[in-house]
Design an enzyme around this catalytic site. Structure first.
Site, PDB file in Angstrom:
ATOM      1  N   HIS A  95      -5.759  -1.673   3.454  1.00  0.00           N
ATOM      2  CA  HIS A  95      -5.722  -0.720   2.814  1.00  0.00           C
ATOM      3  C   HIS A  95      -4.749  -0.784   1.779  1.00  0.00           C
ATOM      4  O   HIS A  95      -3.883  -1.476   1.697  1.00  0.00           O
ATOM      5  CB  HIS A  95      -5.150   0.669   3.532  1.00  0.00           C
ATOM      6  CG  HIS A  95      -4.005   0.855   4.310  1.00  0.00           C
ATOM      7  ND1 HIS A  95      -3.621  -0.368   4.930  1.00  0.00           N
ATOM      8  CD2 HIS A  95      -3.232   1.798   4.374  1.00  0.00           C
ATOM      9  CE1 HIS A  95      -2.543  -0.049   5.322  1.00  0.00           C
ATOM     10  NE2 HIS A  95      -2.063   1.119   5.501  1.00  0.00           N
TER      11      HIS A  95
ATOM     12  N   HIS B  41       0.853  -1.277   0.022  1.00  0.00           N
ATOM     13  CA  HIS B  41      -0.053  -0.035   0.019  1.00  0.00           C
ATOM     14  C   HIS B  41       0.888   1.056   0.095  1.00  0.00           C
ATOM     15  O   HIS B  41       1.886   1.242   0.180  1.00  0.00           O
ATOM     16  CB  HIS B  41      -0.713  -0.122   1.280  1.00  0.00           C
ATOM     17  CG  HIS B  41      -0.220   0.181   2.436  1.00  0.00           C
ATOM     18  ND1 HIS B  41       0.062  -1.010   3.250  1.00  0.00           N
ATOM     19  CD2 HIS B  41       0.272   1.136   3.046  1.00  0.00           C
ATOM     20  CE1 HIS B  41       0.843  -0.703   4.473  1.00  0.00           C
ATOM     21  NE2 HIS B  41       0.827   0.830   4.167  1.00  0.00           N
TER      22      HIS B  41
ATOM     23  N   GLU C 154       7.993   1.078   4.214  1.00  0.00           N
ATOM     24  CA  GLU C 154       7.364  -0.039   5.722  1.00  0.00           C
ATOM     25  C   GLU C 154       7.180  -1.177   5.308  1.00  0.00           C
ATOM     26  O   GLU C 154       6.980  -1.497   4.031  1.00  0.00           O
ATOM     27  CB  GLU C 154       5.937   0.815   5.708  1.00  0.00           C
ATOM     28  CG  GLU C 154       5.170  -0.150   6.821  1.00  0.00           C
ATOM     29  CD  GLU C 154       3.944   0.399   7.273  1.00  0.00           C
ATOM     30  OE1 GLU C 154       3.193   1.008   6.051  1.00  0.00           O
ATOM     31  OE2 GLU C 154       3.298   0.172   8.085  1.00  0.00           O
TER      32      GLU C 154
ATOM     33  N   HIS D 215       4.681   7.366   2.884  1.00  0.00           N
ATOM     34  CA  HIS D 215       5.276   5.969   2.686  1.00  0.00           C
ATOM     35  C   HIS D 215       4.709   5.054   1.802  1.00  0.00           C
ATOM     36  O   HIS D 215       3.607   5.267   1.429  1.00  0.00           O
ATOM     37  CB  HIS D 215       5.603   5.245   4.101  1.00  0.00           C
ATOM     38  CG  HIS D 215       4.518   4.595   4.604  1.00  0.00           C
ATOM     39  ND1 HIS D 215       3.368   5.270   5.603  1.00  0.00           N
ATOM     40  CD2 HIS D 215       3.797   3.392   4.451  1.00  0.00           C
ATOM     41  CE1 HIS D 215       2.435   4.592   5.669  1.00  0.00           C
ATOM     42  NE2 HIS D 215       2.428   3.414   5.102  1.00  0.00           N
TER      43      HIS D 215
ATOM     44  N   HIS E  83       0.346  -0.743  14.425  1.00  0.00           N
ATOM     45  CA  HIS E  83      -0.625   0.275  14.158  1.00  0.00           C
ATOM     46  C   HIS E  83      -2.144  -0.228  14.881  1.00  0.00           C
ATOM     47  O   HIS E  83      -2.437  -1.466  14.591  1.00  0.00           O
ATOM     48  CB  HIS E  83      -0.840   0.378  12.631  1.00  0.00           C
ATOM     49  CG  HIS E  83       0.318   1.005  11.858  1.00  0.00           C
ATOM     50  ND1 HIS E  83       0.952   1.831  12.287  1.00  0.00           N
ATOM     51  CD2 HIS E  83       0.848   0.278  10.888  1.00  0.00           C
ATOM     52  CE1 HIS E  83       1.788   2.154  11.053  1.00  0.00           C
ATOM     53  NE2 HIS E  83       1.749   1.145  10.504  1.00  0.00           N
TER      54      HIS E  83
ATOM     55  N   TYR F  20       8.676   1.076  10.462  1.00  0.00           N
ATOM     56  CA  TYR F  20       8.916   2.308   9.060  1.00  0.00           C
ATOM     57  C   TYR F  20      10.595   2.363   9.062  1.00  0.00           C
ATOM     58  O   TYR F  20      11.125   2.694  10.309  1.00  0.00           O
ATOM     59  CB  TYR F  20       8.453   3.525   9.878  1.00  0.00           C
ATOM     60  CG  TYR F  20       6.743   3.715   9.478  1.00  0.00           C
ATOM     61  CD1 TYR F  20       6.055   4.885  10.318  1.00  0.00           C
ATOM     62  CD2 TYR F  20       6.013   3.161   8.732  1.00  0.00           C
ATOM     63  CE1 TYR F  20       4.719   5.074  10.178  1.00  0.00           C
ATOM     64  CE2 TYR F  20       4.584   3.151   8.445  1.00  0.00           C
ATOM     65  CZ  TYR F  20       4.260   4.193   8.962  1.00  0.00           C
ATOM     66  OH  TYR F  20       2.575   4.358   9.111  1.00  0.00           O
TER      67      TYR F  20
HETATM   68  O1  LIG Z   1      -2.299   7.631   9.746  1.00  0.00           O
HETATM   69  C1  LIG Z   1      -1.242   6.737   9.754  1.00  0.00           C
HETATM   70  C2  LIG Z   1      -1.533   5.460  10.180  1.00  0.00           C
HETATM   71  C3  LIG Z   1      -0.773   4.601   9.322  1.00  0.00           C
HETATM   72  C4  LIG Z   1      -0.843   3.441   9.050  1.00  0.00           C
HETATM   73  C5  LIG Z   1      -0.162   2.605   8.323  1.00  0.00           C
HETATM   74  O2  LIG Z   1       1.117   3.005   7.871  1.00  0.00           O
HETATM   75  C6  LIG Z   1      -0.282   1.159   7.949  1.00  0.00           C
HETATM   76  O3  LIG Z   1      -1.366   0.701   8.829  1.00  0.00           O
HETATM   77  O4  LIG Z   1       0.327   0.752   7.368  1.00  0.00           O
HETATM   78 FE   LIG Z   2       1.466   1.654   5.874  1.00  0.00          FE
END
Ligand SMILES: O=C/C=C/C=C(\O)C(=O)O
Ligand SMILES: [Fe+2]
Length: 302
Positions: free
Chosen positions: A195, A148, A260, A209, A241, A250
């Protein structure tokens, strides 16, 4: 019909040779082509010619992202619906980049350049006839696929409207102001992953990222070990997360583009009720275990 997945991220890098060493030896992508100031790379389980294009430039950042559509004639349908929505569409001719066919290109309300395409040369992954679960000679973190990207922009509401109403993305998670009035973040999917693309409030046209998928938490830890082994600083993690539930590290490529590696999360379908985070819980939303943002989260953009 429709958008299948995130197919390509074209990223600007300052030193192509140094970036190639990093993306092939540390991240563990496979180089599939070079032409002029561009290098083309794929992850080991992907079949298409490339999913990452590195283009040497004087500044880092996202040149464009491309989503693969199921059929070539989807391009005509999307061209019409995007133009009806009021966004100008340009045609990108076949061969504009190595192994790529025709595409349509347009600018999102956040300023990012997106392309839709169907045609790309298939090079295969060598795992289609009585296959082993993974190939020999994997290097580095060896992610099976691109996962993503997270972008920043000012008008999150408009880009969410466009992505959902025109490109038929579904919302998995959203971040709203405490009074519920303002959309601060939006997490969108077409695949059954938490996502495929996400946007958070920030400067227009910036890359936060792009992420590669790993199978499990142990591989996320091993990725962090590999970064330290190569004296590459971690941005944050291994951690989790709250948003997407994904486990994560990250880190930055040599040009300062954030990468990531991501594992886990959940399996949403089109009928998924979006998860809502309120801005006062943003720390826990983004870094669940630390329960606070690090400064770089909002400053280290390219
Ligand atoms: O708002 C930022 C949240 C980031 C979440 C991620 O980078 C992820 O779930 O891969
Ligand atoms: Fe992410």
């Amino acid at each position: 019909m429709g958008v299948m997945r995130l197919g390509v991220v074209e990223t600007r890098v300052m030193d192509l040779e140094e970036s190639l060493r990093y993306y092939t030896q540390v991240v563990g992508l496979q180089l599939t082509g070079r032409e002029g100031n561009r290098a083309y790379l794929k992850a080991w389980d992907e079949e298409d010619h490339h999913s990452v294009v590195l283009v040497e430039s004087d500044r880092p950042g996202l040149e464009h992202m491309a989503f693969k559509v199921r059929f070539q004639d989807d391009l005509d349908k999307f061209e019409k619906s995007i133009e009806q929505y009021g966004i100008k569409v340009n045609r990108v001719s076949k061969g504009a980049r190595m192994a790529e066919g025709q595409a349509i290109e347009f600018k999102l309300p956040t300023g990012h350049i997106m392309q839709l395409y169907n045609e790309i040369e298939k090079v295969g992954n060598g795992l289609k006839l009585n296959p082993d679960p993974w190939p020999d000679n994997l290097k580095g973190m060896a992610p099976p696929n691109l996962d993503h990207l997270l972008l920043t922009g000012d008008d999150i509401q408009s880009v969410t409207d466009f992505m959902t109403r025109v490109l038929d993305f579904h919302i998995s998670e959203q971040v709203v102001s405490v009074d519920g009035e303002q959309l601060i973040g939006t997490f969108l999917f077409r695949t059954n992953s938490p996502h495929d693309i996400a946007f958070i409030k920030g400067p227009d046209s910036k890359l936060h990222h792009f992420a590669f998928h790993l199978d499990n938490w142990n591989e996320v830890l091993r990725a962090a070990d590999l970064l330290t082994k190569n004296d590459i600083a971690l941005d944050i993690g291994p951690t989790r997360h709250g948003l997407t539930r994904g486990t994560t590290v990250y880190f930055f490529d040599p040009s300062g583009n954030r990468n990531e590696v991501f594992s886990g999360g959940y399996v949403p379908c089109a009928d998924f009720t979006p998860i809502t985070w309120t801005e006062d819980q943003l720390g826990k939303a983004i870094f669940y275990l630390e329960r606070q943002l690090n400064e770089r989260f909002v400053t280290a953009l390219t």
